[in-house]
Write a protein that holds these residues in place. Structure first.
Motif, PDB file in Angstrom:
ATOM      1  N   GLY A   8       0.790  -1.227   0.000  1.00 21.21           N
ATOM      2  CA  GLY A   8       0.000   0.000   0.000  1.00 21.21           C
ATOM      3  C   GLY A   8       0.822   1.277   0.000  1.00 21.21           C
ATOM      4  N   SER A   9       2.140   1.183   0.090  1.00 20.65           N
ATOM      5  CA  SER A   9       3.000   2.368   0.099  1.00 20.65           C
ATOM      6  C   SER A   9       3.020   3.018  -1.283  1.00 20.65           C
ATOM      7  CB  SER A   9       4.426   1.977   0.490  1.00 20.65           C
ATOM      8  OG  SER A   9       4.998   1.169  -0.530  1.00 20.65           O
ATOM      9  N   GLU A  10       3.636   4.194  -1.355  1.00 21.93           N
ATOM     10  CA  GLU A  10       3.773   4.873  -2.643  1.00 21.93           C
ATOM     11  C   GLU A  10       4.546   3.983  -3.628  1.00 21.93           C
ATOM     12  OE1 GLU A  10       6.007   8.759  -4.583  1.00 21.93           O
ATOM     13  OE2 GLU A  10       5.686   8.695  -2.418  1.00 21.93           O
ATOM     14  N   ALA A  11       5.629   3.372  -3.145  1.00 21.99           N
ATOM     15  CA  ALA A  11       6.407   2.475  -4.005  1.00 21.99           C
ATOM     16  C   ALA A  11       5.575   1.268  -4.416  1.00 21.99           C
ATOM     17  CB  ALA A  11       7.683   2.021  -3.287  1.00 21.99           C
ATOM     18  N   GLY A  12       4.779   0.752  -3.497  1.00 21.30           N
ATOM     19  CA  GLY A  12       3.914  -0.386  -3.806  1.00 21.30           C
ATOM     20  C   GLY A  12       2.845  -0.046  -4.825  1.00 21.30           C
ATOM     21  N   GLN A  13       2.283   1.151  -4.729  1.00 21.24           N
ATOM     22  CA  GLN A  13       1.266   1.582  -5.688  1.00 21.24           C
ATOM     23  C   GLN A  13       1.867   1.758  -7.079  1.00 21.24           C
ATOM     24  OE1 GLN A  13      -0.979   4.922  -4.148  1.00 21.24           O
ATOM     25  NE2 GLN A  13      -1.206   3.918  -2.170  1.00 21.24           N
ATOM     26  N   ARG A  14       3.067   2.297  -7.123  1.00 25.10           N
ATOM     27  CA  ARG A  14       3.728   2.442  -8.429  1.00 25.10           C
ATOM     28  C   ARG A  14       4.039   1.067  -9.021  1.00 25.10           C
ATOM     29  NH1 ARG A  14       8.974   5.868 -10.142  1.00 25.10           N
ATOM     30  NH2 ARG A  14       8.975   5.145 -12.271  1.00 25.10           N
ATOM     31  N   ALA A  15       4.498   0.153  -8.175  1.00 25.75           N
ATOM     32  CA  ALA A  15       4.784  -1.214  -8.635  1.00 25.75           C
ATOM     33  C   ALA A  15       3.509  -1.887  -9.128  1.00 25.75           C
ATOM     34  CB  ALA A  15       5.429  -2.028  -7.508  1.00 25.75           C
ATOM     35  N   LEU A  16       2.388  -1.608  -8.479  1.00 24.61           N
ATOM     36  CA  LEU A  16       1.109  -2.182  -8.897  1.00 24.61           C
ATOM     37  C   LEU A  16       0.741  -1.713 -10.304  1.00 24.61           C
ATOM     38  CD1 LEU A  16      -1.160  -3.990  -7.666  1.00 24.61           C
ATOM     39  CD2 LEU A  16      -2.356  -1.871  -7.174  1.00 24.61           C
ATOM     40  N   LEU A  17       0.985  -0.444 -10.597  1.00 26.34           N
ATOM     41  CA  LEU A  17       0.725   0.065 -11.948  1.00 26.34           C
ATOM     42  C   LEU A  17       1.602  -0.643 -12.972  1.00 26.34           C
ATOM     43  CD1 LEU A  17       0.426   3.903 -11.277  1.00 26.34           C
ATOM     44  CD2 LEU A  17      -1.425   2.303 -11.819  1.00 26.34           C
ATOM     45  N   ASP A  18       2.898  -0.791 -12.656  1.00 29.43           N
ATOM     46  CA  ASP A  18       3.803  -1.497 -13.565  1.00 29.43           C
ATOM     47  C   ASP A  18       3.381  -2.951 -13.724  1.00 29.43           C
ATOM     48  OD1 ASP A  18       5.158   0.873 -13.709  1.00 29.43           O
ATOM     49  OD2 ASP A  18       7.109   0.034 -13.141  1.00 29.43           O
ATOM     50  N   CYS A  19       2.948  -3.548 -12.622  1.00 28.52           N
ATOM     51  CA  CYS A  19       2.500  -4.939 -12.647  1.00 28.52           C
ATOM     52  C   CYS A  19       1.320  -5.094 -13.598  1.00 28.52           C
ATOM     53  CB  CYS A  19       2.097  -5.363 -11.233  1.00 28.52           C
ATOM     54  SG  CYS A  19       1.370  -6.990 -11.098  1.00 28.52           S
ATOM     55  N   SER A  20       0.358  -4.174 -13.519  1.00 28.57           N
ATOM     56  CA  SER A  20      -0.820  -4.294 -14.382  1.00 28.57           C
ATOM     57  C   SER A  20      -0.450  -4.101 -15.845  1.00 28.57           C
ATOM     58  CB  SER A  20      -1.917  -3.321 -13.951  1.00 28.57           C
ATOM     59  OG  SER A  20      -1.508  -1.986 -14.095  1.00 28.57           O
ATOM     60  N   GLU A  21       0.508  -3.203 -16.124  1.00 21.80           N
ATOM     61  CA  GLU A  21       0.932  -3.008 -17.510  1.00 21.80           C
ATOM     62  C   GLU A  21       1.625  -4.247 -18.060  1.00 21.80           C
ATOM     63  OE1 GLU A  21       3.217   0.583 -17.868  1.00 21.80           O
ATOM     64  OE2 GLU A  21       1.594   1.805 -17.077  1.00 21.80           O
ATOM     65  N   ILE A  22       2.500  -4.847 -17.273  1.00 18.65           N
ATOM     66  CA  ILE A  22       3.199  -6.065 -17.706  1.00 18.65           C
ATOM     67  C   ILE A  22       2.202  -7.205 -17.885  1.00 18.65           C
ATOM     68  CG2 ILE A  22       4.854  -7.842 -16.992  1.00 18.65           C
ATOM     69  CD1 ILE A  22       6.432  -5.547 -15.614  1.00 18.65           C
ATOM     70  N   ALA A  23       1.253  -7.310 -16.962  1.00 19.66           N
ATOM     71  CA  ALA A  23       0.256  -8.379 -17.054  1.00 19.66           C
ATOM     72  C   ALA A  23      -0.620  -8.221 -18.286  1.00 19.66           C
ATOM     73  CB  ALA A  23      -0.590  -8.407 -15.790  1.00 19.66           C
ATOM     74  N   ARG A  46      -7.609  -1.670  -7.092  1.00 20.85           N
ATOM     75  CA  ARG A  46      -6.832  -0.956  -8.109  1.00 20.85           C
ATOM     76  C   ARG A  46      -6.617  -1.835  -9.341  1.00 20.85           C
ATOM     77  NH1 ARG A  46      -3.930   3.681  -6.109  1.00 20.85           N
ATOM     78  NH2 ARG A  46      -4.390   3.996  -3.917  1.00 20.85           N
ATOM     79  N   LEU A  47      -6.369  -3.110  -9.112  1.00 23.52           N
ATOM     80  CA  LEU A  47      -6.207  -4.025 -10.248  1.00 23.52           C
ATOM     81  C   LEU A  47      -7.523  -4.192 -10.996  1.00 23.52           C
ATOM     82  CD1 LEU A  47      -3.858  -6.778  -8.820  1.00 23.52           C
ATOM     83  CD2 LEU A  47      -3.352  -5.169 -10.662  1.00 23.52           C
ATOM     84  N   LYS A  48      -8.626  -4.283 -10.270  1.00 24.99           N
ATOM     85  CA  LYS A  48      -9.932  -4.414 -10.912  1.00 24.99           C
ATOM     86  C   LYS A  48     -10.213  -3.199 -11.785  1.00 24.99           C
ATOM     87  CE  LYS A  48     -14.721  -5.535  -9.987  1.00 24.99           C
ATOM     88  NZ  LYS A  48     -15.732  -5.876  -8.999  1.00 24.99           N
ATOM     89  N   ALA A  49      -9.868  -2.009 -11.273  1.00 22.10           N
ATOM     90  CA  ALA A  49     -10.064  -0.784 -12.047  1.00 22.10           C
ATOM     91  C   ALA A  49      -9.196  -0.767 -13.301  1.00 22.10           C
ATOM     92  CB  ALA A  49      -9.756   0.438 -11.178  1.00 22.10           C
ATOM     93  N   ALA A  50      -8.074  -1.484 -13.261  1.00 19.46           N
ATOM     94  CA  ALA A  50      -7.179  -1.562 -14.422  1.00 19.46           C
ATOM     95  C   ALA A  50      -7.564  -2.698 -15.365  1.00 19.46           C
ATOM     96  CB  ALA A  50      -5.735  -1.741 -13.956  1.00 19.46           C
ATOM     97  N   GLY A  51      -8.667  -3.404 -15.042  1.00 23.92           N
ATOM     98  CA  GLY A  51      -9.141  -4.455 -15.933  1.00 23.92           C
ATOM     99  C   GLY A  51      -8.791  -5.864 -15.505  1.00 23.92           C
TER     100      GLY A  51
END
Length: 146
Positions: free
Chosen positions: A11-26, A75-80
């Motif tokens: 849930g940290s700022e770094a974790g949220q940024r990683a989540l965005l990168d994760c969704s793009e890679i996925a 956040r992942l659900k919102a990203a599809g």
């Protein structure tokens, strides 16, 4: 390519940024995304509380980490990624992330990492990312924030 990505999410700022990168890679690789949030063992809190186990403290911590996990899944659900799943694990972060990666047969672990200024801060805090790289059963992507 990747079939299953494990995102260690805090849930940290770094974790949220990683989540965005994760969704793009996925999205790019068309793989499954699994989240894990690691709650420290209550033994760590017992030491801080003077050797007395506190069930209410454990319940509050569990609720906090359940919220972190649900935030990541939302956040992942919102990203599809509506089919993303996850779990709160309890214990030492490196052990639990690597154990969970083996359990779900992850091809890639993604974790956020924030640079810490000063050698004393780095020494005291240690490097979860560095230890994870040394112990992971698969590739690790560290998403760095300043």
């Amino acid at each position: 390519m990747y079939k299953r990505i494990l995102m260690a999410y805090d849930g940290s700022e770094a974790g949220q940024r990683a989540l965005l990168d994760c969704s793009e890679i996925a999205q790019w690789s068309g793989c499954e995304v699994v989240l894990v949030a690691v709650m420290p063992s209550m033994i760590a809190f017992v030491g801080l509380e003077g050797g007395v186990y506190d069930a209410e403290l454990e319940a509050r911590e569990r609720s906090k980490f359940d919220g972190v996990l649900q935030d990541g899944l939302s956040r992942l659900k919102a990203a599809g990624f509506g089919a993303a799943r996850g779990e709160v694990a309890t214990g030492e972060a490196i052990e639990e992330i690597t154990r969970y990666a083996r359990k779900v047969q992850a091809d890639l672990i993604i974790v956020g990492h924030k640079h810490v200024d000063g050698w004393a801060a780095r020494w005291w805090r240690g490097s979860i990312s560095g230890s994870l790289i040394a112990n992971a059963p698969c590739s690790v992507l560290c998403v760095v924030t300043q």
